[in-house]
Design a protein around this motif. Sequence first.
Motif, PDB file in Angstrom:
ATOM      1  N   ASP A 298       1.640   0.453   1.978  1.00 50.91           N
ATOM      2  CA  ASP A 298       1.057   0.597   3.309  1.00 50.91           C
ATOM      3  C   ASP A 298      -0.262   1.364   3.285  1.00 50.91           C
ATOM      4  N   LEU A 299      -0.484   2.160   2.242  1.00 53.32           N
ATOM      5  CA  LEU A 299      -1.736   2.915   2.135  1.00 53.32           C
ATOM      6  C   LEU A 299      -2.902   2.055   1.645  1.00 53.32           C
ATOM      7  N   LEU A 300      -2.605   0.876   1.111  1.00 51.06           N
ATOM      8  CA  LEU A 300      -3.655   0.014   0.578  1.00 51.06           C
ATOM      9  C   LEU A 300      -4.453  -0.647   1.700  1.00 51.06           C
ATOM     10  N   ASP A 301      -5.726  -0.831   1.480  1.00 51.23           N
ATOM     11  CA  ASP A 301      -6.534  -1.630   2.406  1.00 51.23           C
ATOM     12  C   ASP A 301      -5.954  -3.039   2.447  1.00 51.23           C
ATOM     13  N   PRO A 302      -5.811  -3.636   3.620  1.00 52.50           N
ATOM     14  CA  PRO A 302      -5.179  -4.958   3.707  1.00 52.50           C
ATOM     15  C   PRO A 302      -5.838  -6.026   2.838  1.00 52.50           C
ATOM     16  N   LEU A 303      -7.182  -5.998   2.736  1.00 48.03           N
ATOM     17  CA  LEU A 303      -7.863  -6.994   1.897  1.00 48.03           C
ATOM     18  C   LEU A 303      -7.542  -6.772   0.424  1.00 48.03           C
ATOM     19  N   LEU A 304      -7.491  -5.514   0.020  1.00 48.54           N
ATOM     20  CA  LEU A 304      -7.130  -5.207  -1.362  1.00 48.54           C
ATOM     21  C   LEU A 304      -5.683  -5.616  -1.620  1.00 48.54           C
ATOM     22  N   ALA A 305      -4.803  -5.313  -0.686  1.00 48.14           N
ATOM     23  CA  ALA A 305      -3.396  -5.660  -0.856  1.00 48.14           C
ATOM     24  C   ALA A 305      -3.206  -7.166  -0.998  1.00 48.14           C
ATOM     25  N   ALA A 306      -3.937  -7.924  -0.193  1.00 50.21           N
ATOM     26  CA  ALA A 306      -3.827  -9.390  -0.261  1.00 50.21           C
ATOM     27  C   ALA A 306      -4.249  -9.907  -1.625  1.00 50.21           C
ATOM     28  N   TRP A 307      -5.310  -9.312  -2.194  1.00 45.70           N
ATOM     29  CA  TRP A 307      -5.746  -9.726  -3.533  1.00 45.70           C
ATOM     30  C   TRP A 307      -4.717  -9.336  -4.586  1.00 45.70           C
ATOM     31  N   LEU A 308      -4.186  -8.122  -4.488  1.00 46.27           N
ATOM     32  CA  LEU A 308      -3.207  -7.648  -5.466  1.00 46.27           C
ATOM     33  C   LEU A 308      -1.957  -8.527  -5.486  1.00 46.27           C
ATOM     34  N   GLU A 309      -1.632  -9.102  -4.340  1.00 48.85           N
ATOM     35  CA  GLU A 309      -0.442  -9.961  -4.260  1.00 48.85           C
ATOM     36  C   GLU A 309      -0.614 -11.258  -5.038  1.00 48.85           C
ATOM     37  N   THR A 310      -1.822 -11.570  -5.440  1.00 48.57           N
ATOM     38  CA  THR A 310      -2.061 -12.774  -6.240  1.00 48.57           C
ATOM     39  C   THR A 310      -1.982 -12.487  -7.737  1.00 48.57           C
ATOM     40  N   LEU A 311      -1.817 -11.224  -8.111  1.00 50.27           N
ATOM     41  CA  LEU A 311      -1.896 -10.825  -9.514  1.00 50.27           C
ATOM     42  C   LEU A 311      -0.518 -10.576 -10.126  1.00 50.27           C
ATOM     43  N   THR A 312      -0.475 -10.685 -11.444  1.00 52.43           N
ATOM     44  CA  THR A 312       0.717 -10.317 -12.195  1.00 52.43           C
ATOM     45  C   THR A 312       0.325  -9.310 -13.268  1.00 52.43           C
ATOM     46  N   ALA A 313       1.333  -8.588 -13.758  1.00 56.39           N
ATOM     47  CA  ALA A 313       1.099  -7.573 -14.785  1.00 56.39           C
ATOM     48  C   ALA A 313       2.092  -7.764 -15.925  1.00 56.39           C
ATOM     49  N   VAL A 314       1.714  -7.311 -17.089  1.00 57.26           N
ATOM     50  CA  VAL A 314       2.609  -7.312 -18.245  1.00 57.26           C
ATOM     51  C   VAL A 314       3.316  -5.962 -18.297  1.00 57.26           C
ATOM     52  N   GLN A 315       4.644  -6.012 -18.395  1.00 62.03           N
ATOM     53  CA  GLN A 315       5.432  -4.793 -18.503  1.00 62.03           C
ATOM     54  C   GLN A 315       6.208  -4.838 -19.824  1.00 62.03           C
TER      55      GLN A 315
END
Length: 307
Positions: free
Chosen positions: A171-188
């Motif tokens: 919820d602290l993320l800027d909405p535009l940044l959050a929308a972009w992050l939702e398109t990404l994946t990470a290696v764990q």
Amino acid sequence: MSASTILPDKPSAAPLADPQRVLDVAPWLRGPEQVGDVRLIPYSPILGARVEGFRTAHLGDTAVRQFLYDQLLSRGFLVFAPGSFDAADFVDVVRLFGNPQYMGTPHTPKSQVNKAMNTIDSKTKKTRANYIWHIDQAFQPEPTRFTALYGEVVPDNGGDTIFANAAAAYDLLDPLLAAWLETLTAVQSFDAQGFLTYAYGHDPELLAKKRAENPPIETPVIKTHPETGRKQIFVNELYATRIVGLTPVASQAVLNLLFDVIKSPEIQTRFRWEQGSALIWDNRLVQHRGVGDFGTQHRLLHRAVVA
């Protein structure tokens, strides 16, 4: 320039944007709630509740069971006050939330109290992994749902556990940044910080076997809770190694940004252990880490997880 020269009006300055998003705590605020003689008191504005009045006699109470389960989903973690039950009953209490399972390493062996849980003993477990922000089993396609701990021996001071509400962090993320992050994946990776090496490095064959059983996986950067629908920051310092598709520099910058958000005091709660206290948290909502400030004092916890 003559005195009669008329200069054009300067454009009015645009109002400055708020330099930092402020968390709206309203969606998280919960007051005391009660079913029968089992009462929940908020632990902090953003996360957690203290359970009062619970005893093993409530284990067969369907209404209490549903109440506690629903409260765990909404509040993130529940703390059972010392004296609510002892270590021998701990696994039965965890069964209120699902089927408890043993999940340990040579440094966190099966408990002598109940084989469905393991011990975390400061006399034998010296790894720093406990002190790095993480989500339990984030290196697995399906991490554990809940993790529970019982404090059999706790330091007189120090040794706290800190929790961060990863959905409030989103919820602290800027909405535009959050929308972009939702398109990404990470290696764990299980061994991103050397955890497997520490646990199994004494046996090269076993280490190779464990690495083969736990290869790095790709996960969403932002994950949706399967029961509540809340979105949360899912990358964590212990297991996340890189963002897929970004350059190494950009990847680390994005990870550092998200790690920093998780460390925001506004979304954190610090739990201070008492002997005989127990807690269970929703591993799909919170990130956590221990605080290694108790020196040579003894700290012995029992752990059970619900897959």
